[in-house]
Enzyme design. Structure first.
Site, PDB file in Angstrom:
ATOM      1  N   LYS A   1       5.425  54.908  49.556  1.00 42.28           N
ATOM      2  CA  LYS A   1       4.187  54.465  50.167  1.00 42.28           C
ATOM      3  C   LYS A   1       4.386  54.013  51.602  1.00 42.28           C
ATOM      4  O   LYS A   1       3.450  53.894  52.386  1.00 42.28           O
ATOM      5  CB  LYS A   1       3.621  53.271  49.375  1.00 42.28           C
ATOM      6  CG  LYS A   1       3.407  53.504  47.924  1.00 42.28           C
ATOM      7  CD  LYS A   1       3.014  52.149  47.257  1.00 42.28           C
ATOM      8  CE  LYS A   1       2.977  52.291  45.777  1.00 42.28           C
ATOM      9  NZ  LYS A   1       2.848  50.974  45.100  1.00 42.28           N
ATOM     10  N   GLY A   2       5.631  53.716  51.936  1.00 42.44           N
ATOM     11  CA  GLY A   2       5.923  53.033  53.198  1.00 42.44           C
ATOM     12  C   GLY A   2       5.393  53.705  54.458  1.00 42.44           C
ATOM     13  O   GLY A   2       5.051  53.018  55.422  1.00 42.44           O
TER      14      GLY A   2
ATOM     15  N   ASP B   1      17.496  54.339  55.998  1.00 42.29           N
ATOM     16  CA  ASP B   1      18.433  53.234  55.817  1.00 42.29           C
ATOM     17  C   ASP B   1      19.769  53.847  55.368  1.00 42.29           C
ATOM     18  O   ASP B   1      20.571  54.289  56.193  1.00 42.29           O
ATOM     19  CB  ASP B   1      17.804  52.316  54.768  1.00 42.29           C
ATOM     20  CG  ASP B   1      18.531  51.013  54.554  1.00 42.29           C
ATOM     21  OD1 ASP B   1      19.750  50.996  54.697  1.00 42.29           O
ATOM     22  OD2 ASP B   1      17.896  50.001  54.224  1.00 42.29           O
TER      23      ASP B   1
ATOM     24  N   ARG C   1       2.968  44.924  53.272  1.00 36.68           N
ATOM     25  CA  ARG C   1       2.782  46.229  53.902  1.00 36.68           C
ATOM     26  C   ARG C   1       1.683  46.185  54.968  1.00 36.68           C
ATOM     27  O   ARG C   1       1.660  46.996  55.885  1.00 36.68           O
ATOM     28  CB  ARG C   1       2.385  47.288  52.858  1.00 36.68           C
ATOM     29  CG  ARG C   1       3.483  47.624  51.845  1.00 36.68           C
ATOM     30  CD  ARG C   1       3.086  48.882  51.089  1.00 36.68           C
ATOM     31  NE  ARG C   1       3.807  49.061  49.848  1.00 36.68           N
ATOM     32  CZ  ARG C   1       4.966  49.716  49.726  1.00 36.68           C
ATOM     33  NH1 ARG C   1       5.549  50.212  50.786  1.00 36.68           N
ATOM     34  NH2 ARG C   1       5.544  49.852  48.552  1.00 36.68           N
TER      35      ARG C   1
HETATM   36  C1  PRP Z   1      11.891  53.035  51.444  1.00 31.67           C
HETATM   37  C2  PRP Z   1      11.433  53.806  52.671  1.00 31.67           C
HETATM   38  C3  PRP Z   1      12.207  55.088  52.584  1.00 31.67           C
HETATM   39  C4  PRP Z   1      13.511  54.651  51.910  1.00 31.67           C
HETATM   40  C5  PRP Z   1      14.604  54.599  52.924  1.00 31.67           C
HETATM   41  O1  PRP Z   1      11.185  53.492  50.321  1.00 31.67           O
HETATM   42  O2  PRP Z   1      10.047  54.026  52.675  1.00 31.67           O
HETATM   43  O3  PRP Z   1      11.548  56.053  51.788  1.00 31.67           O
HETATM   44  O4  PRP Z   1      13.268  53.364  51.354  1.00 31.67           O
HETATM   45  O5  PRP Z   1      15.797  54.130  52.374  1.00 31.67           O
HETATM   46  P1  PRP Z   1      17.144  54.978  52.231  1.00 31.67           P
HETATM   47  O6  PRP Z   1      17.400  55.641  53.550  1.00 31.67           O
HETATM   48  O7  PRP Z   1      18.160  53.911  51.918  1.00 31.67           O
HETATM   49  O8  PRP Z   1      16.983  55.937  51.113  1.00 31.67           O
HETATM   50  P2  PRP Z   1      11.064  52.717  48.920  1.00 31.67           P
HETATM   51  O9  PRP Z   1      11.953  53.390  47.921  1.00 31.67           O
HETATM   52  O10 PRP Z   1      11.282  51.246  49.133  1.00 31.67           O
HETATM   53  O11 PRP Z   1       9.560  52.998  48.502  1.00 31.67           O
HETATM   54  P3  PRP Z   1       8.179  52.658  49.286  1.00 31.67           P
HETATM   55  O12 PRP Z   1       8.109  53.603  50.477  1.00 31.67           O
HETATM   56  O13 PRP Z   1       7.111  52.915  48.291  1.00 31.67           O
HETATM   57  O14 PRP Z   1       8.231  51.214  49.741  1.00 31.67           O
END
Ligand code: PRP
Length: 182
Positions: free
Chosen positions: A43-44, A103, A165
């Site tokens: 969703k981010g 990340d 968010r």
């Molecule tokens: C977060 C962000 C990326 C991912 C990046 O998503 O939106 O998709 O983490 O991290 P990485 O490079 O360590 O894989 P999350 O899984 O928290 O879901 P969200 O977007 O719904 O918050």
């Protein structure tokens, strides 16, 4: 006004706005006259997507995919799960993945691998935030907004346990918030 759970504002609303405009300008050049499919990773990335598309001159097609590797934790589980797939076929199409943050790189590596099997014409990646120092999997990002330090950030789409968010800036969460039992 700063939310009481926020320790510091890392990137202000005004700075995000400027950066998003700058990124849109570059995309407008690179995708001039094209109709790429923008794949927003739920969703981010939705807040970033909504601001970005309103500055685009070309005609993007929007689609959404949902993956998760964090659940309700501050650390990646290392296992990426596909929660919801695209509606559109991307065969022979120009595809641009829109992400809020890279990340460890696990999510984007998984997505890139997955989407490439569907034979798009091109596949590029656009992220607002890059926590470069946390990389576990190498991933080439085509468009990057800000390189940020390894701090737990929320706001502008980024959450902690689905909260924060909506904040219009990127802020660092107070450690006592994510250390206390939910
Ligand atoms: C977060 C962000 C990326 C991912 C990046 O998503 O939106 O998709 O983490 O991290 P990485 O490079 O360590 O894989 P999350 O899984 O928290 O879901 P969200 O977007 O719904 O918050």
């Amino acid at each position: 006004m700063k939310h009481p759970d926020i320790k510091e504002i890392l990137i202000s609303e005004a700075d995000i706005k400027k950066k998003v405009s700058r990124m849109a300008k570059i995309l407008n050049k690179d995708y001039k006259g094209q109709k790429p499919i923008l794949v927003s990773v739920l969703k981010g990335s939705v807040v970033f997507l909504c601001d970005l598309i309103r500055e685009l001159d070309f005609a993007p097609v929007l689609d959404f995919i949902s993956v998760s590797s964090y659940a309700d934790s501050t650390e990646s589980s290392g296992v990426v799960r596909l929660l919801m797939d695209l509606r559109e076929s991307i065969v022979g199409r120009d595809v641009l993945i829109i992400e809020d943050i890279v990340d460890t790189g696990l999510t984007l590596s998984y997505l890139k691998r997955n989407l490439l099997t569907r034979k798009p014409k091109s596949l590029k990646i656009c992220v607002l935030l890059d926590k470069k120092e946390c990389r576990v999997k190498k991933i080439d990002v085509d468009y990057t907004g800000f390189v940020i330090p390894n701090k737990y950030c929320v706001g502008y789409g980024l959450d902690y346990c689905q909260m924060y968010r909506h904040l219009p800036y990127i802020g660092v969460l107070k450690p006592e918030i994510y250390r206390k039992p939910q």
